[in-house]
Design a protein around this motif. Structure first.
Motif, short mmCIF file in Angstrom:
data_model
loop_
_atom_site.label_atom_id
_atom_site.label_comp_id
_atom_site.label_asym_id
_atom_site.label_seq_id
_atom_site.Cartn_x
_atom_site.Cartn_y
_atom_site.Cartn_z
N GLY A 12 0.82 -1.20 0.00
CA GLY A 12 0.00 0.00 0.00
C GLY A 12 0.86 1.26 0.00
N GLY A 13 0.44 2.25 -0.77
CA GLY A 13 1.13 3.55 -0.75
C GLY A 13 2.31 3.66 -1.69
N ALA A 14 2.54 2.61 -2.51
CA ALA A 14 3.69 2.66 -3.43
C ALA A 14 3.36 3.46 -4.68
N GLY A 15 2.07 3.80 -4.85
CA GLY A 15 1.66 4.58 -6.03
C GLY A 15 0.94 3.73 -7.06
N LYS A 16 0.51 2.52 -6.66
CA LYS A 16 -0.16 1.63 -7.62
C LYS A 16 -1.45 2.26 -8.16
N GLY A 17 -2.22 2.88 -7.25
CA GLY A 17 -3.52 3.44 -7.65
C GLY A 17 -3.34 4.47 -8.75
N THR A 18 -2.41 5.40 -8.53
CA THR A 18 -2.18 6.46 -9.52
C THR A 18 -1.64 5.86 -10.81
N LEU A 19 -0.67 4.95 -10.68
CA LEU A 19 -0.09 4.33 -11.88
C LEU A 19 -1.18 3.62 -12.69
N CYS A 20 -2.01 2.83 -12.01
CA CYS A 20 -3.03 2.05 -12.72
C CYS A 20 -4.05 2.96 -13.39
N HIS A 21 -4.42 4.00 -12.65
CA HIS A 21 -5.39 4.93 -13.19
C HIS A 21 -4.86 5.58 -14.48
N LEU A 22 -3.59 6.04 -14.43
CA LEU A 22 -3.00 6.71 -15.61
C LEU A 22 -2.81 5.73 -16.76
N LEU A 23 -2.38 4.51 -16.43
CA LEU A 23 -2.20 3.50 -17.49
C LEU A 23 -3.53 3.20 -18.18
N ALA A 24 -4.57 2.98 -17.35
CA ALA A 24 -5.88 2.63 -17.90
C ALA A 24 -6.40 3.76 -18.79
N ARG A 25 -6.18 4.99 -18.32
CA ARG A 25 -6.67 6.12 -19.11
C ARG A 25 -5.90 6.23 -20.43
N HIS A 26 -4.58 6.08 -20.33
CA HIS A 26 -3.75 6.20 -21.52
C HIS A 26 -4.09 5.11 -22.56
N LEU A 27 -4.30 3.89 -22.07
CA LEU A 27 -4.54 2.77 -22.99
C LEU A 27 -6.02 2.64 -23.37
N GLY A 28 -6.90 3.31 -22.61
CA GLY A 28 -8.35 3.16 -22.84
C GLY A 28 -8.84 1.80 -22.37
N TRP A 29 -8.19 1.23 -21.34
CA TRP A 29 -8.54 -0.09 -20.82
C TRP A 29 -9.38 0.02 -19.56
N HIS A 30 -9.96 -1.11 -19.15
CA HIS A 30 -10.73 -1.16 -17.89
C HIS A 30 -9.76 -1.17 -16.72
N LEU A 31 -10.30 -0.88 -15.54
CA LEU A 31 -9.46 -0.82 -14.34
C LEU A 31 -10.10 -1.66 -13.24
N LEU A 32 -9.29 -2.49 -12.60
CA LEU A 32 -9.78 -3.23 -11.43
C LEU A 32 -9.00 -2.76 -10.21
N ASP A 33 -9.71 -2.20 -9.23
CA ASP A 33 -9.10 -1.82 -7.96
C ASP A 33 -9.49 -2.93 -6.97
N SER A 34 -8.68 -3.99 -6.91
CA SER A 34 -9.09 -5.15 -6.10
C SER A 34 -9.09 -4.82 -4.61
N GLY A 35 -8.25 -3.85 -4.19
CA GLY A 35 -8.24 -3.45 -2.78
C GLY A 35 -9.61 -2.93 -2.36
N ALA A 36 -10.29 -2.23 -3.31
CA ALA A 36 -11.60 -1.68 -2.99
C ALA A 36 -12.59 -2.81 -2.70
N LEU A 37 -12.43 -3.95 -3.39
CA LEU A 37 -13.33 -5.08 -3.13
C LEU A 37 -13.15 -5.62 -1.71
N TYR A 38 -11.87 -5.70 -1.26
CA TYR A 38 -11.62 -6.16 0.11
C TYR A 38 -12.10 -5.11 1.12
N ARG A 39 -11.91 -3.85 0.78
CA ARG A 39 -12.37 -2.78 1.68
C ARG A 39 -13.90 -2.81 1.81
N VAL A 40 -14.59 -2.99 0.67
CA VAL A 40 -16.06 -3.04 0.70
C VAL A 40 -16.53 -4.26 1.48
N THR A 41 -15.83 -5.37 1.34
CA THR A 41 -16.21 -6.57 2.10
C THR A 41 -16.11 -6.28 3.60
#
Ligand code: C5P
Length: 223
Positions: A12-41
């Motif tokens: 946590g806190g290594a910058g994965k969220g920002t990296l993934c968000h920017l990658l997904a936006r740049h590539l036009g791909w879907h994004l899975l934030d799996s941490g959010a699924l564990y947090r919601v659980t």
């Protein structure tokens, strides 16, 4: 043909969220934030009064989770649990602690597996988590393991919280981060660890834009 996936794992806190968000936006791909699924659980367990010690109860909650991820302004994602917006509630330090407790249960992890794999759709997926490259998408053509020192991660988190108007002591944050790292790395099932074929990136002293450029360069090289 199955859609391509870029997996991004790390503490946590290594910058994965920002990296993934920017990658997904740049590539036009879907994004899975799996941490959010564990947090919601964890949040759903709290709401239902399921005790942290109750693995079967938490797994039943994970299986029946009524969760919707909805795009919000400025690239953010709103998380709805049973129709209620829990985006803020799940992002607290307490939410993270609860998530890492339920995430240690094998039954919870297996209850969330298909739900995570369902995010893999054309044209592609960027998957953010701890076990994306090792367990959920072991066949991903590009796997990143993103790290940063615990001190730097605590410093970044501290700044984020200050920006949100929350004051938490830096030593306390560092202690929490170390505790969560230990729990995530030592658990028996799907511990936090790099896949054998992961590309290791240390973001301690590289700004996120540099990390994004490096990952995109590798993604293009690998086609
Ligand atoms: O990434 P985030 O901080 O939102 O994750 C919250 C917690 O969920 C982590 O500390 C970890 O315990 C758990 N998690 C996990 N596997 C994942 C993603 C998150 O165990 N793929």
């Amino acid at each position: 043909m199955t859609a391509p996936v870029i997996t991004v794992d790390g503490p946590g806190g290594a910058g994965k969220g920002t990296l993934c968000h920017l990658l997904a936006r740049h590539l036009g791909w879907h994004l899975l934030d799996s941490g959010a699924l564990y947090r919601v659980t964890a949040q759903a367990c709290l709401q239902a009064g399921v005790a942290w010690e109750d693995e079967a109860g938490a797994a039943a909650i994970a299986m029946a989770l009524d969760v919707v991820f909805r795009p919000a302004p400025e690239g953010a994602v709103s998380v709805l649990l049973g129709g209620e917006d829990v985006s803020r509630a799940i992002r607290t330090e307490e939410g993270g602690r609860g998530a890492s407790m339920v995430a240690a249960y094998p039954q919870v992890r297996s209850a969330l597996l298909d739900r995570q794999r369902a995010f893999r759709r054309a044209p592609g997926l960027v998957a953010d988590g701890r076990d994306m490259g090792t367990v959920v998408f072991p066949d991903a053509p590009l796997k990143i393991f993103l790290t940063a020192s615990a001190e730097e991660r605590a410093r970044r988190r501290h700044l984020q919280l200050l920006e949100k108007g929350e004051s938490v002591s830096l030593p306390r944050l560092l202690e929490d981060i170390r505790e969560r790292d230990a729990r995530d790395s030592r658990r028996a099932v799907a511990p936090l660890m790099p896949a054998d074929d992961a590309l290791h990136v240390d973001s301690t002293s590289i700004p996120v834009a540099g990390v994004v450029r490096r990952v995109l360069r590798v993604a293009v090289e690998r086609g």
